[in-house]
Structure formats: C-alpha cells, structure tokens
Design a protein around this motif. Structure first.
Motif, mmCIF file in Angstrom:
data_model
loop_
_atom_site.group_PDB
_atom_site.id
_atom_site.type_symbol
_atom_site.label_atom_id
_atom_site.label_comp_id
_atom_site.label_asym_id
_atom_site.label_seq_id
_atom_site.Cartn_x
_atom_site.Cartn_y
_atom_site.Cartn_z
ATOM 1 N N LEU A 11 0.839 -1.193 0.000
ATOM 2 C CA LEU A 11 0.000 0.000 0.000
ATOM 3 C C LEU A 11 0.878 1.248 0.000
ATOM 4 O O LEU A 11 2.009 1.234 0.480
ATOM 5 C CB LEU A 11 -0.908 0.014 1.233
ATOM 6 N N ARG A 12 0.312 2.331 -0.533
ATOM 7 C CA ARG A 12 1.038 3.599 -0.581
ATOM 8 C C ARG A 12 0.169 4.727 -0.063
ATOM 9 O O ARG A 12 -1.060 4.636 -0.080
ATOM 10 C CB ARG A 12 1.503 3.901 -2.011
ATOM 11 N N LEU A 13 0.847 5.771 0.402
ATOM 12 C CA LEU A 13 0.137 6.973 0.809
ATOM 13 C C LEU A 13 -0.381 7.704 -0.418
ATOM 14 O O LEU A 13 -0.024 7.385 -1.559
ATOM 15 C CB LEU A 13 1.073 7.883 1.611
ATOM 16 N N ARG A 14 -1.189 8.691 -0.199
ATOM 17 C CA ARG A 14 -1.764 9.439 -1.323
ATOM 18 C C ARG A 14 -0.701 10.127 -2.173
ATOM 19 O O ARG A 14 -0.886 10.344 -3.364
ATOM 20 C CB ARG A 14 -2.755 10.486 -0.796
ATOM 21 N N ASN A 15 0.428 10.476 -1.539
ATOM 22 C CA ASN A 15 1.491 11.157 -2.287
ATOM 23 C C ASN A 15 2.427 10.185 -3.000
ATOM 24 O O ASN A 15 3.435 10.592 -3.567
ATOM 25 C CB ASN A 15 2.291 12.071 -1.361
ATOM 26 N N GLY A 16 2.099 8.903 -2.950
ATOM 27 C CA GLY A 16 2.899 7.897 -3.632
ATOM 28 C C GLY A 16 3.976 7.260 -2.784
ATOM 29 O O GLY A 16 4.598 6.279 -3.206
ATOM 30 N N GLN A 17 4.241 7.801 -1.604
ATOM 31 C CA GLN A 17 5.242 7.204 -0.728
ATOM 32 C C GLN A 17 4.743 5.870 -0.182
ATOM 33 O O GLN A 17 3.548 5.595 -0.137
ATOM 34 C CB GLN A 17 5.554 8.140 0.437
ATOM 35 N N PHE A 283 -7.351 8.685 9.634
ATOM 36 C CA PHE A 283 -6.210 8.567 8.727
ATOM 37 C C PHE A 283 -6.300 7.296 7.894
ATOM 38 O O PHE A 283 -6.107 7.315 6.670
ATOM 39 C CB PHE A 283 -4.908 8.601 9.527
ATOM 40 N N ILE A 284 -6.591 6.173 8.539
ATOM 41 C CA ILE A 284 -6.718 4.912 7.806
ATOM 42 C C ILE A 284 -7.899 4.980 6.837
ATOM 43 O O ILE A 284 -7.782 4.586 5.667
ATOM 44 C CB ILE A 284 -6.906 3.737 8.777
ATOM 45 N N ARG A 294 -8.213 -3.822 5.879
ATOM 46 C CA ARG A 294 -8.407 -5.163 6.421
ATOM 47 C C ARG A 294 -8.107 -6.239 5.376
ATOM 48 O O ARG A 294 -7.505 -7.286 5.686
ATOM 49 C CB ARG A 294 -9.834 -5.313 6.961
ATOM 50 N N ALA A 295 -8.536 -6.015 4.149
ATOM 51 C CA ALA A 295 -8.269 -6.992 3.083
ATOM 52 C C ALA A 295 -6.767 -7.127 2.849
ATOM 53 O O ALA A 295 -6.250 -8.244 2.636
ATOM 54 C CB ALA A 295 -8.974 -6.576 1.798
ATOM 55 N N TYR A 296 -6.044 -6.014 2.895
ATOM 56 C CA TYR A 296 -4.593 -6.060 2.707
ATOM 57 C C TYR A 296 -3.932 -6.831 3.842
ATOM 58 O O TYR A 296 -3.066 -7.689 3.609
ATOM 59 C CB TYR A 296 -4.038 -4.634 2.650
ATOM 60 N N MET A 297 -4.332 -6.547 5.071
ATOM 61 C CA MET A 297 -3.752 -7.247 6.211
ATOM 62 C C MET A 297 -3.995 -8.751 6.110
ATOM 63 O O MET A 297 -3.113 -9.553 6.442
ATOM 64 C CB MET A 297 -4.322 -6.695 7.523
ATOM 65 N N ARG A 298 -5.170 -9.134 5.649
ATOM 66 C CA ARG A 298 -5.489 -10.556 5.529
ATOM 67 C C ARG A 298 -4.623 -11.231 4.466
ATOM 68 O O ARG A 298 -4.047 -12.290 4.696
ATOM 69 C CB ARG A 298 -6.967 -10.733 5.192
ATOM 70 N N ARG A 299 -4.502 -10.598 3.287
ATOM 71 C CA ARG A 299 -3.691 -11.196 2.225
ATOM 72 C C ARG A 299 -2.232 -11.298 2.645
ATOM 73 O O ARG A 299 -1.556 -12.296 2.370
ATOM 74 C CB ARG A 299 -3.813 -10.373 0.936
ATOM 75 N N LEU A 300 -1.743 -10.264 3.304
ATOM 76 C CA LEU A 300 -0.348 -10.278 3.726
ATOM 77 C C LEU A 300 -0.122 -11.319 4.822
ATOM 78 O O LEU A 300 0.921 -11.980 4.860
ATOM 79 C CB LEU A 300 0.070 -8.887 4.213
ATOM 80 N N ALA A 301 -1.098 -11.497 5.713
ATOM 81 C CA ALA A 301 -0.982 -12.519 6.755
ATOM 82 C C ALA A 301 -0.961 -13.912 6.145
ATOM 83 O O ALA A 301 -0.221 -14.796 6.608
ATOM 84 C CB ALA A 301 -2.127 -12.389 7.756
ATOM 85 N N ASP A 302 -1.765 -14.133 5.107
ATOM 86 C CA ASP A 302 -1.728 -15.417 4.402
ATOM 87 C C ASP A 302 -0.313 -15.701 3.899
ATOM 88 O O ASP A 302 0.216 -16.811 4.049
ATOM 89 C CB ASP A 302 -2.693 -15.399 3.207
ATOM 90 N N TYR A 303 0.277 -14.686 3.295
ATOM 91 C CA TYR A 303 1.618 -14.839 2.737
ATOM 92 C C TYR A 303 2.653 -15.030 3.842
ATOM 93 O O TYR A 303 3.526 -15.900 3.747
ATOM 94 C CB TYR A 303 1.971 -13.614 1.902
ATOM 95 N N ALA A 304 2.541 -14.222 4.886
ATOM 96 C CA ALA A 304 3.498 -14.317 5.987
ATOM 97 C C ALA A 304 3.486 -15.707 6.604
ATOM 98 O O ALA A 304 4.539 -16.305 6.863
ATOM 99 C CB ALA A 304 3.175 -13.263 7.046
ATOM 100 N N THR A 377 0.248 -8.303 10.953
ATOM 101 C CA THR A 377 0.394 -7.417 9.798
ATOM 102 C C THR A 377 -0.413 -6.152 9.989
ATOM 103 O O THR A 377 -1.412 -6.136 10.715
ATOM 104 C CB THR A 377 -0.089 -8.110 8.514
ATOM 105 N N HIS A 378 0.044 -5.091 9.324
ATOM 106 C CA HIS A 378 -0.750 -3.863 9.230
ATOM 107 C C HIS A 378 -0.434 -3.211 7.890
ATOM 108 O O HIS A 378 0.326 -3.740 7.086
ATOM 109 C CB HIS A 378 -0.497 -2.918 10.399
ATOM 110 N N VAL A 379 -1.027 -2.067 7.654
ATOM 111 C CA VAL A 379 -0.910 -1.459 6.327
ATOM 112 C C VAL A 379 0.517 -1.040 5.992
ATOM 113 O O VAL A 379 0.869 -0.932 4.812
ATOM 114 C CB VAL A 379 -1.860 -0.253 6.177
#
Length: 409
Positions: A11-17, A283-284, A294-304, A377-379
């Motif tokens: 995931l990225r911030l709105r400014n692309g970072q 902010f989130i 939440r979907a990102y955390m779940r996918r990343l947890a699967d991978y982890a 995991t988190h964002v």
C-alpha cells in the motif's frame, strides 16, 4: 520464492510514498508485531502533541472543558465500532476496562468465574482476585487450539453451572491468535442469567462492527492496537442494566453522573490519547478505507504464514503450520522448533533476545508447552518484512533451538 504470487501489493500513501512513511517506526528494525502495542501514525502523534501544548498553555481552561472534549471523542469511537454513544466509555486499555467490571459487579458469595486457557494473563489474574473476594474460584475451560466453532462452544458451555457468576471470554485470543464463538457463548450464558465480559482487545480495526450479533453485558476493546490510536485508548461497552453499576477506578467529580458520562471526568489525567483517536481512525479511512486495509492485512498474513512456515519446515524437516480453528485475518501462528518458548517467560525472553541481537520486533507465545511465533500485519508492512524474517531470523532460531537441546545458554 514459489509463493510470491500470494503476497499483497504494498500500500502507498496518497502522495505515492510507501505506507510506512506515515509512521515513525525505526527503519533499521523489522516490525512484524503490530498486535502487541500497535503503532501510531504521524498525523495522530502530531495531533496529540498539539493537544498537549494546548493543555500546558492553559491548564485551568483545558481541564474545565475536558469532559466535553472526551464526550465528543467517544462519540467518534462509538461510530467507528457501530455502537450507541450512550453505551460506551473510554478507558486506558482493555485490562483497565475488565478491572472496572471486576470492581463493580454485585457480590456473589462463593461464585465461580469461568475463563478459558486461551485468556489474556492480566485479565485472568483480575478474575482470580475477584474470585478470592467472592470466596469462590476460577474455573478454566480447556479449548483445543484447533477447535472449530462448535467444539469451542461446547468446551466453554460444558463448564457453566449454577455456581457460575461471570463468564470472561476472549473474542480474539492473544496467545493463540484465533477467534472464539463469543456470540453463541454469550447467548447461552445470557439464557442462564450469567453475566458475560467479552475481551475484544485485538478486535477494533479488524472487524467492522465488533458487537454485531453479540449480546453481552460488557465488552472491552483496545483502539491502540489495530485501530492505531495513541496508546492508552480503549472502549468499555455496557448495554444491560448492569451498566449503571460501573464506575471509574478513580473517583472524581463525575461520580454523580450516569454511565458513561461519569467516565469523562477523571481529574488531571492526560486524556490527549482519547482526543487524538479520531485522527488515527480517520487517517486509515481517508487514505485507504478500513475495508481495503483489512483486506490487505489478511492477504499479507496469508503470505506471511506461508513463507515463514515454509522456512521453518526447510530447516527442521517438520510441518510448522498451525491449525487454530478460527484464524484471525491479521495475526497468524507458526510453530517454533522444539525447545523454544515453551513457557510464557521463555517466550518473552526470546522476544527480547531477537530484538536485541537481530533488530526484529516480533511476538512469541506459548500454549500447552509449545512455542509459537505470532506474526502480525498492518498497512505499513510489506511482503519483504516477512521474507526477511524467513531468510534471516528463522535459521538463527533453528540454531538456538539446537543450543537449547544441547543444554547450552
């Protein structure tokens, strides 16, 4: 790695970072343990610091208006949790909320308190103190680690009896990173007239509506874990007639008010963590949306789970994956090599050693004499964090396990 296609795109911030730029986490440390203490976004840190400057600039003005500010903040928290504002009080953490319940329940001479062997230690210790005051005891329901909902439900309700004066049940278990079927357990206890305290410490941020379908007397949940609020922010929700018995642990000038208003007045307590919580939650939501997070955390947890489990299997020759029955989206267990973290003190010592020698912040837990690494995991996390753990930390842990078996220290 063959499993790389399972990794979530960062995931990225709105400014692309990178998302991690929104936090002040040390870039020289790998942070794979959000679930223990959370991590506060920079915008929420800035807001809390701004509020503290206001407090110190005019303390009399600040504290005279503080109860109204807290009431506004808890309205925002109630909206986030999808509960009524009049049912929610703000407390420093889930354990403090549980302590409020223990301190204010009607006395039940000889009453038993039912907990599970997956419970959080501090909350269980509070239950033991209450049982001593009642002249009763704590009864522990043994729930298999891999218990499906029906099995977990049966294991708990089998221990209910006429002596049960309170049920304390985790919604998400801390040592074993699994859900419990709290809705069904609370419903059965309620049918028998037994009060229920649900410890939802890890739930805010991981479930869109933590109390949907849950009919319990008391619920506590930390906003400073997956909600990313400043530390020292939690919710105590009470929705039955017992709510009017609840008073803060510190007596103050709000004592004559009704629940939950009486919790808004706590003297000179620094409540800026409460007031900055809406900024963290917002902010989130404004950056990604909580559903996407939440979907990102779940996918990343699967991978982890897969990449770390495969790494342990490669060095031990054993399957280190763990069936927890009702897995949590953002927290996963992987079994450690034999001899590591077989007790809670050993797990804590291992956490400290890994942090000190390997610059990795992670959690180790013990259940039934078996040690586990609990991955969170988190964002701001990426697949690279867990690949690093698999490539650099797993071989070291395997080596330490061998040292343990040889009796070396």
């Amino acid at each position: 790695m063959s499993t790389i296609n399972l990794a979530a795109a960062p995931l990225r911030l709105r400014n692309g970072q990178a998302a991690s730029a929104g936090w002040s986490l040390d870039p020289l440390v790998k942070h794979v343990n959000h679930g223990s203490f959370g991590a506060v976004p920079l915008v929420a840190q800035d807001e809390q610091n701004r509020l503290r400057r206001q407090m110190e600039a005019a303390p009399v003005h600040w504290f005279s208006r503080l109860p109204r500010k807290i009431a506004t903040a808890r309205t925002a928290v109630a909206e986030f949790l999808q509960v009524a504002t009049e049912d929610l009080a703000l407390v420093p953490n889930a354990s403090a909320g549980a302590s409020v319940v223990y301190a204010n329940l009607p006395h039940r001479q000889g009453g038993e308190i039912l907990v599970t062997d997956h419970g959080y230690g501090a909350v269980t210790m509070g239950a033991e103190r209450l049982a001593r005051r009642w002249g009763g005891r704590v009864r522990t329901a043994r729930v298999p680690l891999d218990a499906a909902p029906d099995t977990a439900f049966d294991a708990v309700v089998t221990e209910l009896s006429e002596a049960t004066g309170l049920v304390v049940i985790d919604q998400i278990t801390s040592p074993t990173a699994r859900w419990m079927p709290v809705e069904r357990i609370a419903a059965e206890a309620g049918r028998r007239g037994i009060p229920v305290l649900v410890d939802g410490a890890h739930v805010p941020g991981l479930a869109p509506a933590p109390l949907a379908g849950l009919d319990c007397d008391f619920w506590v949940g930390n906003l400073h874990k997956f909600g990313c609020a400043p530390r020292g922010t939690a919710a105590l929700v009470a929705r039955t007639e017992l709510s009017e018995r609840l008073y803060p642990l510190i007596d103050s000038w709000g004592a004559a008010d009704r629940f939950p208003d009486r919790f808004d007045t706590q003297g000179t307590v620094d409540a800026t963590s409460y007031l900055a919580t809406p900024t963290a939650l917002g902010f989130i939501e404004d950056t990604w949306g909580w559903g996407t997070a939440r979907a990102y955390m779940r996918r990343l947890a699967d991978y982890a789970e897969q990449v770390v489990g495969a790494a342990f299997a490669e060095v031990t020759g054993e399957d280190c994956t763990v069936d927890v029955g009702m897995p949590v989206d953002a927290m996963r267990l992987v079994r450690l090599p034999a001899g590591l973290a077989t007790t809670r003190p050993e797990a804590d010592a291992l956490r400290d050693r890994v942090a000190r020698e390997l610059d990795v912040a992670c959690a180790f837990t013990s259940f039934g004499g078996v040690g586990y690494v609990r991955l969170s995991t988190h964002v701001y996390n990426t697949a690279a964090d867990f690949e690093y753990f698999a490539e650099r930390v797993v071989p070291v842990l395997a080596g330490w396990s061998c040292d343990t078996e040889l009796g070396e220290h």
